[in-house]
Design a protein around this motif. Structure first.
Motif, PDB file in Angstrom:
ATOM      1  N   ALA A 102      45.827  78.602  43.382  1.00 55.63           N
ATOM      2  CA  ALA A 102      46.025  77.332  42.690  1.00 55.63           C
ATOM      3  C   ALA A 102      45.323  76.264  43.519  1.00 55.63           C
ATOM      4  CB  ALA A 102      47.505  77.010  42.568  1.00 55.63           C
ATOM      5  N   THR A 103      44.742  75.298  42.834  1.00 56.48           N
ATOM      6  CA  THR A 103      44.125  74.174  43.539  1.00 56.48           C
ATOM      7  C   THR A 103      44.063  72.991  42.578  1.00 56.48           C
ATOM      8  OG1 THR A 103      42.206  73.462  44.840  1.00 56.48           O
ATOM      9  CG2 THR A 103      41.743  74.838  42.915  1.00 56.48           C
ATOM     10  N   LYS A 104      43.503  71.862  43.085  1.00 57.91           N
ATOM     11  CA  LYS A 104      43.355  70.693  42.203  1.00 57.91           C
ATOM     12  C   LYS A 104      41.900  70.271  42.151  1.00 57.91           C
ATOM     13  CE  LYS A 104      47.824  68.442  42.474  1.00 57.91           C
ATOM     14  NZ  LYS A 104      48.629  67.407  43.167  1.00 57.91           N
ATOM     15  N   ALA A 158      42.200  72.060  48.571  1.00 54.87           N
ATOM     16  CA  ALA A 158      42.738  73.192  49.333  1.00 54.87           C
ATOM     17  C   ALA A 158      43.250  74.274  48.389  1.00 54.87           C
ATOM     18  CB  ALA A 158      43.868  72.700  50.232  1.00 54.87           C
ATOM     19  N   LEU A 159      43.127  75.539  48.820  1.00 56.11           N
ATOM     20  CA  LEU A 159      43.552  76.671  48.008  1.00 56.11           C
ATOM     21  C   LEU A 159      44.953  77.121  48.390  1.00 56.11           C
ATOM     22  CD1 LEU A 159      40.382  78.972  48.250  1.00 56.11           C
ATOM     23  CD2 LEU A 159      40.907  77.281  46.486  1.00 56.11           C
ATOM     24  N   GLU A 160      45.748  77.407  47.403  1.00 53.47           N
ATOM     25  CA  GLU A 160      47.055  78.017  47.660  1.00 53.47           C
ATOM     26  C   GLU A 160      47.061  79.392  46.990  1.00 53.47           C
ATOM     27  OE1 GLU A 160      51.707  77.557  46.310  1.00 53.47           O
ATOM     28  OE2 GLU A 160      50.240  76.055  45.650  1.00 53.47           O
ATOM     29  N   LEU A 161      47.254  80.449  47.791  1.00 51.55           N
ATOM     30  CA  LEU A 161      47.266  81.809  47.230  1.00 51.55           C
ATOM     31  C   LEU A 161      48.540  81.975  46.409  1.00 51.55           C
ATOM     32  CD1 LEU A 161      45.847  84.663  47.265  1.00 51.55           C
ATOM     33  CD2 LEU A 161      47.420  85.245  49.109  1.00 51.55           C
ATOM     34  N   ILE A 162      48.405  82.243  45.117  1.00 49.38           N
ATOM     35  CA  ILE A 162      49.629  82.379  44.299  1.00 49.38           C
ATOM     36  C   ILE A 162      49.860  83.803  43.808  1.00 49.38           C
ATOM     37  CG2 ILE A 162      49.841  79.976  43.532  1.00 49.38           C
ATOM     38  CD1 ILE A 162      48.420  80.829  40.928  1.00 49.38           C
ATOM     39  N   GLU A 163      48.834  84.653  43.890  1.00 52.15           N
ATOM     40  CA  GLU A 163      49.024  86.037  43.470  1.00 52.15           C
ATOM     41  C   GLU A 163      47.963  86.879  44.151  1.00 52.15           C
ATOM     42  OE1 GLU A 163      49.055  86.432  39.143  1.00 52.15           O
ATOM     43  OE2 GLU A 163      49.080  88.612  39.320  1.00 52.15           O
ATOM     44  N   SER A 164      48.365  88.058  44.619  1.00 48.57           N
ATOM     45  CA  SER A 164      47.339  88.934  45.169  1.00 48.57           C
ATOM     46  C   SER A 164      47.753  90.368  44.944  1.00 48.57           C
ATOM     47  CB  SER A 164      47.091  88.664  46.642  1.00 48.57           C
ATOM     48  OG  SER A 164      48.164  89.141  47.402  1.00 48.57           O
TER      49      SER A 164
END
Lengths: 234, 234
Positions: free
Chosen positions: A48-50, A63-69
């Motif tokens: 997720a990012t903006k 900035a990147l937020e890892l939400i699924e891997s």
């Protein structure tokens, strides 16, 4: 409204969308600075990012937020296909295999091939769109056009090829082992020549039958991909 | 050249081809009186015969010789689908299910359906062409548009419906029994409403999952048909 998803294979190194994905974000979805978007790297991660800036035709993100891997899967599927004359049929096959989940789709020319050259860009776009739609996390690599010689000499863990014979050989589910790195060949509508089949057998490709019905090339590709997923369900 | 195949459901009672099949024989294939043709009745029999006359747009044929027949299959597949907006996707589904072999494809409207009417003629033509191409002997019946109420109240031996939930229910291969008369429902892209799902469960339809990926309607239909064939391979 659900959050827009974009394909950004290099999101960790470059914080902007490709020209095509930027166009889609700005012109089709009319997104604005500050809006949340999701990014797929096609190699198992979703972020997720903006949107941080829109400059001309280029969308940058923060900035990147890892939400699924998803870890490396316990089996992988690589499909090798002699492309049909109508490219639409190959697009459908890429879309459907992409929805089921696949790791590579590789095109080759054989003696009875109907098509001796192939443009990959449209197929790659189809695969990206299937990736977004299906919520899968792995984008298949799409390569070709290879020669039959190159493909038949390939090394691989579990190598199989669709073979039409009377009486038929065993079906895929009775031929393929579970949890492998699969490489599966589907021949042209006119089938492999007997020389080609012999070459494949000599190179340790195992023949299997797709059943009694005569399937079109793209249907055979879909059947292989779906069949291997079913085989690996526990 | 291989022998031309025609669909002639009433070949035993009427010794001429339909207008469409006659057109194909005369105008496309340019067949002449005396040539051998094959006929499919779509109900398990294939005949050889000869063209006995061509009068205007009508092709007549002589005595029938049964050259292939298939007894009633040990299982049958009836698929019920909420049609997509793009009819092209339904045509592909009919073609692919036709290649794998299927006994009925029935369309219905549900709350989230994208399409509230359907023209069957083109789909029937697609099914006939898949029948000829695949060398299957059973033509699926294609019906609709039915109401959800009508379909949900249907009686049947093995009734199943594709159900998206978190956590998912068991997959088709763990839910369906072997060798049955299958009736399988695939909902619209927006899925069944919770009221609709409840109605189905009350009417003894068993939910099953198509796996983790989100499949388009036509892909779900193909997966059901192919999956049931795999389940029934011994």
């Amino acid at each position: 409204m659900s959050i827009a998803v974009f394909y950004a294979p290099n999101a960790k190194d470059f914080s902007y969308l490709s020209e095509e994905e930027s166009f889609h974000a700005i012109r089709v979805l009319r997104l604005k600075v500050g809006e949340v978007i999701h990014l797929l790297d096609g190699r198992g991660s979703k972020y997720a990012t903006k949107i941080s800036a829109i400059e001309g035709k280029k969308v940058s993100f923060g900035a990147l937020e890892l939400i699924e891997s998803e870890p490396k899967p316990s089996y992988t599927i690589h499909l090798y296909v002699a492309p049909t004359k109508q490219m639409e049929r190959m697009e459908w096959m890429v879309e459907k295999c992409g929805e089921f989940g696949i790791h590579g789709i590789h095109f080759f020319a054989s003696k009875n091939s109907e098509r001796k050259e192939i443009k990959l860009h449209r197929l790659e776009k189809t695969a990206i769109s299937a990736l977004k739609q299906s919520k899968n996390l792995y984008l298949p690599e799409i390569t070709g056009l290879h020669t039959f010689k190159e493909i038949s000499a390939k090394k691989g863990e579990e190598k199989l090829f669709a073979f039409i014979s009377n009486p038929p050989v065993a079906v895929l589910s009775k031929t393929a082992l579970k949890g492998k790195e699969y490489h599966v060949l589907v021949g042209p509508e006119g089938d492999f020549t007997s020389d080609e089949s012999a070459t494949l057998k000599n190179n340790h490709w195992k023949p299997f039958s797709l059943g009694k019905s005569i399937l079109r090339t793209e249907t055979a590709g879909i059947a292989v991909c779906h069949g291997l997923h079913i085989l690996n369900i526990d």
